[in-house]
Design a protein around this motif. Structure first.
Motif, mmCIF file in Angstrom:
data_model
loop_
_atom_site.group_PDB
_atom_site.id
_atom_site.type_symbol
_atom_site.label_atom_id
_atom_site.label_comp_id
_atom_site.label_asym_id
_atom_site.label_seq_id
_atom_site.Cartn_x
_atom_site.Cartn_y
_atom_site.Cartn_z
ATOM 1 N N ILE A 113 0.840 -1.200 0.000
ATOM 2 C CA ILE A 113 0.000 0.000 0.000
ATOM 3 C C ILE A 113 0.871 1.245 0.000
ATOM 4 C CG2 ILE A 113 -1.909 1.172 1.160
ATOM 5 C CD1 ILE A 113 -2.571 -1.708 0.408
ATOM 6 N N TYR A 114 0.527 2.223 -0.835
ATOM 7 C CA TYR A 114 1.247 3.498 -0.775
ATOM 8 C C TYR A 114 0.321 4.662 -1.100
ATOM 9 C CZ TYR A 114 1.720 4.003 -5.923
ATOM 10 O OH TYR A 114 1.482 4.174 -7.269
ATOM 11 N N CYS A 115 0.703 5.847 -0.602
ATOM 12 C CA CYS A 115 0.031 7.098 -0.953
ATOM 13 C C CYS A 115 1.111 8.080 -1.403
ATOM 14 C CB CYS A 115 -0.820 7.621 0.201
ATOM 15 S SG CYS A 115 0.065 7.941 1.744
ATOM 16 N N SER A 175 -2.348 5.915 3.346
ATOM 17 C CA SER A 175 -1.865 4.537 3.273
ATOM 18 C C SER A 175 -1.904 3.862 4.637
ATOM 19 C CB SER A 175 -0.439 4.497 2.709
ATOM 20 O OG SER A 175 0.459 5.212 3.540
ATOM 21 N N ARG A 212 3.134 -1.743 3.892
ATOM 22 C CA ARG A 212 2.972 -0.320 3.583
ATOM 23 C C ARG A 212 4.314 0.267 3.183
ATOM 24 N NH1 ARG A 212 2.139 5.159 6.100
ATOM 25 N NH2 ARG A 212 3.360 4.508 7.908
#
Length: 355
Positions: A91-93, A100, A116
């Motif tokens: 998961i990333y933002c 995230s 993450r």
């Protein structure tokens, strides 16, 4: 939750990046192969940002919670489908912040195994900037030159299909190098181009010989890095040649036939040609416009080749020192066989020198 940096992420087999940023952020640039599972849409992201600026962090967090809560089952289902396919979600933002972290926390609560990415897309982008350099080049390129429409892209595809390594700059840029180059394909910005280029070069790093096309410095919206231009100049140069008639036919089949039934095709052709109209004398300019208005794309292509691309091509060829192999491309399969002989000859010569 397990947190990893970008270096660790690339070592994980069967990983899939889950980009939880808004669709607009994702479209602007993302890690190649990532899946967009947005926690906010573009409008919601703007509302949260405005609330943060006007009212502060806590009201913005509360608004974010209200917006996200109804979406949690859908978000988890998307990530669950990735996990059940045998892939490992990462998961990333944007910066490895709240978005995230929230999705990773929800995932853990739902019994999903995720990781993450610390630093988010910003860390990935810095990784590309730091590592896109001459250290990931192959030993030497075999550079395919040729006038527009000669079939360089088709030949690269055939070579790739036969197991030869290639560098596909047009795929990196989402553009095929002519005024028609952006029709039927997304045209990437510089960030996306550099990401795609890094990942292609990483796969061919250190190989003895790799085929590539002699693209101009600028491809669509992207500009090639200087180290790649220098490597191209030092390559083995092959000039591909065929008649104007064959070249025009190939362009028509590749750029026109698949898309001419689309509602906006004529307008897109006009938009593509308009920027170069100022380079023609009035009579040729008027003739080009008439061909577009009549949707006479075959004669439009021939006129562009003879009056625009071919004269420019000779000037570009003078930028290289050579020597040059000259190969006819009347038949694509025969050309691929000829190029195979060239690469095998250079491999034998290299072995003799090393011996």
């Amino acid at each position: 939750m397990k947190e990893i940096d970008i270096r660790q992420a690339f070592t994980i087999e069967d990983h899939v990046f889950i980009d939880v940023r808004s669709p607009g952020e994702f479209d602007e640039s993302h890690i190649p192969g990532a899946i967009n599972v947005p926690i906010f849409n573009d409008e919601e992201r703007a509302k949260v940002g405005t609330t943060y600026k006007i009212k502060g962090q806590d009201p913005a967090k509360w608004l974010g919670m209200e917006l996200v809560s109804p979406k949690i089952p859908h978000l988890m289902q998307c990530i669950r489908e990735v996990s059940e396919s045998g892939k490992k979600p990462i998961i990333y933002c944007w910066r490895g912040g709240m978005r995230s972290k929230s999705v990773a926390t929800f995932s853990e609560m739902a019994g999903l195994q995720v990781q993450r990415l610390t630093g988010g897309f910003k860390q990935y982008r810095q990784w590309i900037v730091d590592n896109l350099n001459e250290t990931i080049l192959p030993n030497r390129f075999i550079v395919l030159h040729g006038m527009t429409g000669v079939g360089k892209t088709m030949i690269l595809d055939r070579l790739k299909g036969k197991g030869f390594p290639i560098l596909d700059l047009e795929a990196c840029a989402g553009h095929r190098g002519s005024v028609f180059g952006g029709i039927g394909a997304p045209v990437y910005n510089q960030k996306t181009f550099e990401s795609n280029l890094y990942h292609q070069l990483e796969k061919i790093k250190g190989l003895p010989l790799v085929f590539m096309e002699a693209e101009s410095r600028r491809i669509g919206k992207a500009v090639q890095p200087e180290f790649l231009l220098e490597a191209k100049a030092k390559g083995i140069h092959v000039v591909l040649e065929t008649s104007v008639e064959i070249r025009a036919k190939r362009i028509y089949e590749e750029y026109v036939i698949p898309y001419k039934s689309e509602a906006q095709f004529q307008e897109r052709v006009k938009e593509a040609v308009t920027p170069i109209l100022k380079r023609f004398i009035p009579a040729i300019k008027d003739e080009l416009i008439q061909h577009i208005d009549k949707e006479d794309y075959k004669n439009l292509i021939v006129l562009l080749l003879e009056q625009y691309y071919d004269p420019r091509y000779q000037h570009k060829l003078e930028e290289y020192d050579g020597p040059f192999y000259h190969v006819r491309v009347d038949d694509i399969e025969d050309t691929v066989k000829h190029l195979t002989k060239i690469i095998l000859q250079h491999q034998r010569d290299s072995t003799l020198v090393q011996g």
